[in-house]
Motif scaffolding. Sequence first.
Motif, PDB file in Angstrom:
ATOM      1  N   UNK A 255       0.824  -1.208   0.000  1.00 34.15           N
ATOM      2  CA  UNK A 255       0.000   0.000   0.000  1.00 34.15           C
ATOM      3  C   UNK A 255       0.858   1.257   0.000  1.00 34.15           C
ATOM      4  N   UNK A 256       2.041   1.181   0.615  1.00 39.89           N
ATOM      5  CA  UNK A 256       2.945   2.341   0.586  1.00 39.89           C
ATOM      6  C   UNK A 256       3.504   2.557  -0.819  1.00 39.89           C
ATOM      7  N   UNK A 257       4.144   1.502  -1.360  1.00 40.01           N
ATOM      8  CA  UNK A 257       4.736   1.630  -2.699  1.00 40.01           C
ATOM      9  C   UNK A 257       5.258   0.257  -3.129  1.00 40.01           C
ATOM     10  N   UNK A 258       5.095  -0.127  -4.404  1.00 38.09           N
ATOM     11  CA  UNK A 258       5.630  -1.423  -4.868  1.00 38.09           C
ATOM     12  C   UNK A 258       7.123  -1.584  -4.596  1.00 38.09           C
ATOM     13  N   UNK A 259       7.890  -0.492  -4.691  1.00 42.18           N
ATOM     14  CA  UNK A 259       9.334  -0.595  -4.452  1.00 42.18           C
ATOM     15  C   UNK A 259       9.614  -0.907  -2.988  1.00 42.18           C
ATOM     16  N   UNK A 260       8.747  -0.458  -2.091  1.00 35.29           N
ATOM     17  CA  UNK A 260       8.911  -0.774  -0.677  1.00 35.29           C
ATOM     18  C   UNK A 260       8.706  -2.274  -0.455  1.00 35.29           C
ATOM     19  N   UNK A 261       7.713  -2.862  -1.124  1.00 33.66           N
ATOM     20  CA  UNK A 261       7.432  -4.295  -0.991  1.00 33.66           C
ATOM     21  C   UNK A 261       8.512  -5.136  -1.673  1.00 33.66           C
ATOM     22  N   UNK A 262       8.886  -4.754  -2.877  1.00 36.07           N
ATOM     23  CA  UNK A 262       9.828  -5.556  -3.662  1.00 36.07           C
ATOM     24  C   UNK A 262      11.262  -5.392  -3.169  1.00 36.07           C
ATOM     25  N   UNK A 263      11.572  -4.208  -2.623  1.00 39.51           N
ATOM     26  CA  UNK A 263      12.941  -3.957  -2.152  1.00 39.51           C
ATOM     27  C   UNK A 263      13.967  -4.015  -3.261  1.00 39.51           C
TER      28      UNK A 263
END
Length: 1016
Positions: free
Chosen positions: A810-818
């Motif tokens: 929910x914050x950002x795909x880059x935050x989830x994917x790392x």
Amino acid sequence: MPNFLLHGLLLSQSGFCVWVERVEGHKLVLPSQVPSGTFPPGIEAMLNDAKFRQREPVKLRTPRGKELTLRIPSAALSPEDTVRFLDQLVHVDQAGPGVTAVHKGSIAPDLLWFIHLYRGLNRFINAGRVSVHMPNESTQWYPQWKLGAGLDERTWLADMVSAAPGVITINNPELIEDLAHTFVHWIVSTRLAPLLEMRRAYPWHEFAESLLKSEPLRRGNSDVARALNQWNGSITAVNTQLVFIVEEPWEDYETARWPVRARVRAGTDAPQPIRLDRLDPAVIAALREQLNKAISITSLLDPMEHPRMLWEEGVGPGFGADVGDGGGSRIDVGYAAGPASPEDGDWDCYLTTAEVAELVATHAPRLRVNNIPLMLPRSWSKAETTARLKISREADGPDSLKAPKLGFDQLLTYDWSVSVGDIELSEEEMRKLIASKSGLIRLRGQWVMADTDSLRSSRKYMEALAGKEVEEGVITARELRQLALESAVDNPVEITGDAGWITSLVGGTDRPAPERQDIPETVEAELRDYQRRGVDWLYFMSRNNVGAVLADDMGLGKTLQLLILLAVERAHGTSTGPTLVIAPTSVVGNWAREAARFVPDLTVAVHHGSSRAKGKALVDKCAGADLVITSYGVASRDHKDLAQISWDHVVLDEAQAIKNTATKASRSVRAIPARHRIALTGTPVENRLSELRSILDFVNPGLLGSATFFRNHFAKAIESRRDEQLADAMQERLRRLTAPFVMRRLKSDPAIIDDLPDKIEHVVPVDMTKEQAALYTALVEDMEAQLGQREGIERKGLVLTTITRIKQICNHPAHFLGDGSAVTDKGRHRSGKVAMLMELIDQAIETDQRVLVFTQYKAFGDILQPYLSQRLGHEVPFLHGGVTKTAREKMVDDFQAGAGGGGEGVTTDGPRVMILSLRAGGTGINLTAASMVIHMDRWWNPAVENQATDRAYRIGQNKNVQVYKMITKGTLEESIQDILDGKLQLAGAVVGEGEGWITELDAEDLRRLMTYRKQG
């Protein structure tokens, strides 16, 4: 005197029979031998010689008691004729038109009795108080009407039979059953006969037709009869109830014997004594079943074991009576010499005082659970027991004025008083009551039942006081406080007295107001009135050696109040050494600056950093200081050195840091001794009541007992709220026990501060991008697939991990994917939240506002910082746990200075936006330059989120503060918000602080909570 009498008799074999007697010579004659006009109009027409051919055997009793059987010429009337015949006689008995005294005098007593009986039965029948049964006659089953099974009907019928002339009862030993069944069926059938002549669209049901025609049921059998009997039995069970009533003993007997009346009650009618000879077998059987149930709970209600008998030898002979129980057995009931009470019943019991007390205290709850009423004397309900402990300060000898004992070591004198109802007991009566295990005693000619819980609490107090190793009537405040704590678990003892503030410390209601202290000229600050009261209270608590918790809301100036306290004590010359303040690392510098600003006369030392003093050097450094400031981390490492110093105060800032007593930081700060301890916190309870106990235990060790005691006796009852009444009571007791030690003021209270601007909160729903939606759906589906394979701690771990990953998506795909990918893709935002963040920041810049952006995750802050810095054209600071103390202070100073320090005169210098991690930036720092606060991801804990918001919404803020809390539509975030707003209900959800409650949901509720709901 009439010459002729008309008789009537109901015989089991022949039905209702009538005959005529010539009074002179008691000769039986035919109707034709009676002169016309002798009998009432309408009756003569029903009597003719042709009907008197039958000679019925009738039993008679001579005046000397001899029984004779005569064959009397009589007329056996059909059921229909019997009803018509009695209808005419009711008209005669009521002196209808044309009825003379001669007519009324011609009715024999037996027939007159039947008239009264018939009138009464009609009242019951007209009221619908009848039921149906199905007896077997000559191998055939006949549906028939019968009298209702209620107590009123049965009691009335039994009374009528007991008043019947002897000729009636002698000739019909089954009279009650014949009247309740056969006679009632005749009356009802005759009344309903016209129904059979009415035209109907549908034929009668077989059962109804047989009932109306008094014909056997073609398909009748024992199963149908049994079902009807069970139905009738249920009516009896509902309408007839056994009730036990405890009565106070007769005053004539010195040795008390308590009557426990077994009475019968129908519906809501008043209970009546049980007289077995007046009740029919069906009612007796129902009552017997209830009595056996009561006896199975306690034999104290068994009339065979506790009969009415002589209670002292030599009083006089008793006499006995055998009473049938209606069930084929006999109960031997003994009676005492002397007149029997009209209230006596056949199943009454007579108990000793100890037995009555046992019945009420031990067995009454089980009786109540089993729906067996036990009624007590009305006066007992008013006999509330109140124990009071009056205390006063004990002088400490000739030197007491020079060196008085303060705080919890103060010696107190005490006096007991106990009241029962409105009666205040003498010392002898009080000891008699306390010694009574049952609480049932006779006081001043009146029996009272004292509350056993209050007695138990009072007895515990007295026993504990008696065991103290001090002179009788003397105790320390600490010992008394412990007794008050234990008492509060059951029933508090009311504490009063003239010992002033000490009375309140041990659970009393007195709350003495501290004296106003003069503020020294060395203080360079203007205090609000509530801050002056805070300083007065802290000084009062310090002088009395009682630890204090200043729990003012965030931003109300707790730091300032503590600093002014130190200045006041220095001015009064009461300080006994330096004060140690332990604070979060992020605010150590702020404490030093605030001290230099407001109390420049104080000598301040900061114990922090790698080059800090150790051992003797630390002791020497602190000896020359008024105030020493350090962090929790340093205090944990240097607690042994710090413990060597004679501290006047040890103060914990943001004291919720020690809410977990098992952490090293908590253990370390508790190991540092001081004359007096103070805790500063804006959130004394973040998640659990145990946090409040932990903080109070720091300032006053043992104040609320051990952690186990507190959890079992207070926290469980209050937090679970399984019993709302108990929870409210325990919460009030806890409030009274803690109120003297906690000062709590809120910004929302206009009486505290009326010039703080508004705080406006917004929940901002944002849309997911397609990329986010795909990641979210895949994650939830994977969790659902794994959920069935996980149990216990593994299942909870899976759920918590999924919650974290959902927030990252929910914050950002880059935050989830790392994967370090860009914030945008070809100029388009990959996250709905980041897109909304930029809109809000643009609004803030247009309106000259500064912004605080909070996130739980450092990784997300690391993504936002370079992006925002590039977009805004200046370095955007990011305050998180890895930032050094010096760097933090510079970040805060730069942000505040760039806006003129308080929101006035906004300049172009300094950052417009500051990113903060929720934990590192959520406490202790002052960021009033900002008037917009944005929460990117939710902690779902109002206390934690408000702590962060209050970095901007505090004293010194002169703009309205806009708070934006982002949630992503169609996701877990929106579902939780819907639960909080009352829009969504989950069967297993008990929403608590934080997210732990989510792990307890079943699979279906988890699916509903997490599944992505596509928008539009």
